[in-house]
Design a protein around this motif. Sequence first.
Motif, PDB file in Angstrom:
ATOM      1  N   LEU A 682       0.275   6.374  -4.941  1.00  0.00           N
ATOM      2  CA  LEU A 682      -0.649   7.424  -4.378  1.00  0.00           C
ATOM      3  C   LEU A 682      -1.612   7.060  -3.339  1.00  0.00           C
ATOM      4  CD1 LEU A 682      -0.522   9.909  -7.203  1.00  0.00           C
ATOM      5  CD2 LEU A 682       0.811  10.240  -5.294  1.00  0.00           C
ATOM      6  N   LYS A 683      -2.173   5.970  -3.507  1.00  0.00           N
ATOM      7  CA  LYS A 683      -3.065   5.624  -2.693  1.00  0.00           C
ATOM      8  C   LYS A 683      -2.426   5.123  -1.354  1.00  0.00           C
ATOM      9  CE  LYS A 683      -7.179   4.184  -5.390  1.00  0.00           C
ATOM     10  NZ  LYS A 683      -7.848   3.316  -6.514  1.00  0.00           N
ATOM     11  N   ALA A 684      -1.554   4.320  -1.495  1.00  0.00           N
ATOM     12  CA  ALA A 684      -0.814   3.787  -0.289  1.00  0.00           C
ATOM     13  C   ALA A 684      -0.287   5.172   0.480  1.00  0.00           C
ATOM     14  CB  ALA A 684       0.506   2.917  -0.790  1.00  0.00           C
ATOM     15  N   ALA A 685       0.214   6.019  -0.277  1.00  0.00           N
ATOM     16  CA  ALA A 685       0.599   7.150   0.276  1.00  0.00           C
ATOM     17  C   ALA A 685      -0.339   7.998   1.058  1.00  0.00           C
ATOM     18  CB  ALA A 685       1.177   8.360  -0.658  1.00  0.00           C
ATOM     19  N   ARG A 686      -1.571   8.050   0.596  1.00  0.00           N
ATOM     20  CA  ARG A 686      -2.777   8.596   1.343  1.00  0.00           C
ATOM     21  C   ARG A 686      -3.025   7.849   2.713  1.00  0.00           C
ATOM     22  NH1 ARG A 686      -8.708  10.281  -0.909  1.00  0.00           N
ATOM     23  NH2 ARG A 686      -9.542  10.770   0.764  1.00  0.00           N
TER      24      ARG A 686
END
Lengths: 769, 183
Positions: A682-686
């Motif tokens: 999710l951090k990467a997605a952001r």
Amino acid sequence: MADMSKLTIREIHSKPAFEKDDDGSVADQHPAWRPGVARDITTGFSTAASALTTGQLVKDEFFTLFEAVGALEIMDPKMDSGHLRSGETLEDDYDVLRELLPEEVIGIMDQLLCFEMAWHAGHPLSQSLFTSLYLDRLLWPEPKMLEEARFDRSKVPKPENKMLHLVLRAYCLSLVKTCDFVHQRISKEHYYEEEDFVSNLYHRNLLTQFDVVEIHHMINEALNYVSKLTNISITLRDALVVRLELRSYFLSAVQFDEIIDDHRVPWWERCLRLIPALPKTTYLGMRVEASFSIKIQRRLASTVPPRPMVNMSFDEAFEQLTKLCQNGKDAYRILDYRGGANLMRFIWAYQSRTPQPSVYIRCLMQAMVFSEMRVLGMMSFKELILDNLREIVMPADVLLDSSNFDVEAPQDPRFHVAKRMDDFMATAADRFLDIFRTLCMNRSRLRRILCHLVLEWDNLQFDAENFDTELRKYSNEAPLKDANSSEDLWAFPLSSWAYYHKLQQMEWIVQMGFELDVYQIDELGGMYWYLQYLISTRIQHLERIRTFTTRRLTRISESTLEEKAAFRRSFSFLDFAILEASATLSFADGLSCLFSFFAHLRLVPAPYHDRPYSTPEFRYNLRMRPFISISLPEVPSYQQFAALISLRMPDKNGTYGSKVKPAQSEINQQASQMLELAEQSLKAARREWEAVSKANAETARCQGCEDWWRTSVKNVMRACINANIVVSTAKKALANAGTGDARDVLKVEMVESAKGYHPWWIVPKISAK
Amino acid sequence: MASDFSPPPELRYVQYHSSKETTYLSAIRQLISQDLSEPYSIYVYRYFLYQWGDLCFMALDEKDNLLGVVISKLELHRGGPLRGYIAMLAVREEYRGRGVATKLVRMAVDVMIERDADEIALETEVTNTAAMKLYERLGFLRSKRLHRYYLNGNSAFRFMLFVKESTGQYGGEYGAAQLPPSA
């Protein structure tokens, strides 16, 4: 037996609430009726019928559930529209020729507008506009000349009562003519009868044969009359003027012609400028309820049960009209062609607005995309496919050189290339067009049609391989060597193109499943996993295309400016597609882990017990049904799927499949690991969505729809940020829970797809207790 | 949760048979048409009851009053799988929430399975959460959404249940090309 005599078969206009499947059509399989000599069969029929027992059904093989549902019982007031209750009269006693106050005229106009919008929203005319006794008088019996379409229907026009004979008549006639254009537009395109729109005109003609100029002339006459009125207040006068002018503009906006350009946009804009004046003056109107009657239905459709008038409030109608005009105006932006990928982006962005544009607008868009053998009124379908091939897989490729198609000498290899390409495009044309067309359907249909379309593309991909193999000798392609097996690797550009589109459709099917709330809570983790599986396949595929395109570029010794630009365009497409796909992949992966985490700790209200008639494997098979016959990518076996998405769901006893229930500390520890994975993704997605949002319109293929697309990306980012917050809240709570039950410290609530930030990204609400 | 209540002891569950038409048909019609904006003609009931009476079950009280009913059919779906279909389900309001509907559906499903069904389908309104929960607890999944499916303009979910391992092999409803109808 008594009941049989009361039965009649009605036309299938009604919608049976039974297993109506995708085609929704009822083939008329009855043998043709032949005229013959009439004879009385009463005695024979009675004798035959007496041999039957009560409840015994006599039917031939053509009598289906549809026929059964279409039957109605005479003298049952709920089914028999001709049935009169005691004291009820057949006809209405409303006098359409009575003098009307200007206030009453406004009231009638606004009521008609409500019914008009109800019709646009999918309700039949018989329950909306055709309940008006005024319209009924104008349209029946059918006027042969426009002059006959009048309320008094007498040969000698009476000069008095102009509010009725001039003002209301002009309003009604332009309303009907507007409906005629709308009806023609919708009828020419793809839509679903009853679901999107009811096309039935009940044998009435919507003034089709009369010239629109004559109607405009009448409105002008009425406007002239009203604007000179001195015996009514200015507010009242203006209210009438606005309503008449709006009718005139709206009529011009929807006017049906074959010219596809943006010359109708100013009319939509004029409507939009006038509309706000309507709600300000609607209070002036006096409702004339008696001028609308459900009794007209008896004459319109005697073979369907009586159905109530549709009550749409003025506020609702006003909102619908505003949206209709706004969407009408916006639709023309599509005409600014910037390549196939941009076109697809436009339609997605446009159709994803909520509420989805109405059926008329969706049909208008279809007509702009393709009608009269032209795309957007400016190019052939072949040009569209060629351009899309150049953009995605074959920039500046000799195989797609436009001059090939002019070669007439059969000994010239370019002649053969052109012929093969033409054959391929003939194979691909309908399927490619179907993508654009499908995107214009209602959202439920969109998903269902994609399930069928994707199989067509699977076939197309296979066919394209043969074309690729044949064309190889003309393109002078040199294969790459596989580093491991030293096998020859060929570009297969046409089938690569087909594969790319097929993969996208597969992703859309899954994503539309989220939007339509098709998946149950306990399926979300698995479906987000499958989505990321599809996307990772597409990313690999995009990278493969990029490798071959790069290689082709290096083999061109001295590229021209044109060639350079073509390659640049293709690389920009591929690079952005990879970026966007990676962002989507990370988000999907993160949510998959997050839902696994919730399931592991039983934090979401999913059915954790055994379901008596089903196993997880059966449910997986059902879910994968749209994809099971697709050759590539293969649907993972249930065992692979279960192992990969950590389907370590607690069973009924909370033992996670083992003999003894594991210690809570162990459960929590596994849960933290899942949460850790969710957090990483999710951090990467952001980060990745942030990068996506920074792309310029040309790169992002969102020219013409940049505002909608950016809003959508922003919403995805908000959903993503929200998911990140959920993870950190969960992390903290879990740390606090120590070896206790996480359910004691955390509360998770599901959010419907439509109520979240973005319908494709379901992020539950979470709170620490 | 419906299953948390045990059904009242006096309830009886009875399989329908054509010989019972005079006793029960009008009560069945009455119970079902309460939830409908437009009644079905008697033909619709006979269509199901005459051909698949054994797939209809009734819940009766000790005085033989009808409290609940399920009506269904079972036939080949487009030449493919043998598909059971739950057409109508109704329980009298004051008896709802006691697992009567679940019991009725299970009895129908059991007979369908006994008769070699491959899959079972039905539709519910998207707003009918009680019905959706009932079917989901039994193992049904939503397979698609049907836009404005009902006369009142409401949409539906199609629910599906595979009851056999082999069902997937038909390629299901997506086997035949279904594109938008040509105008």
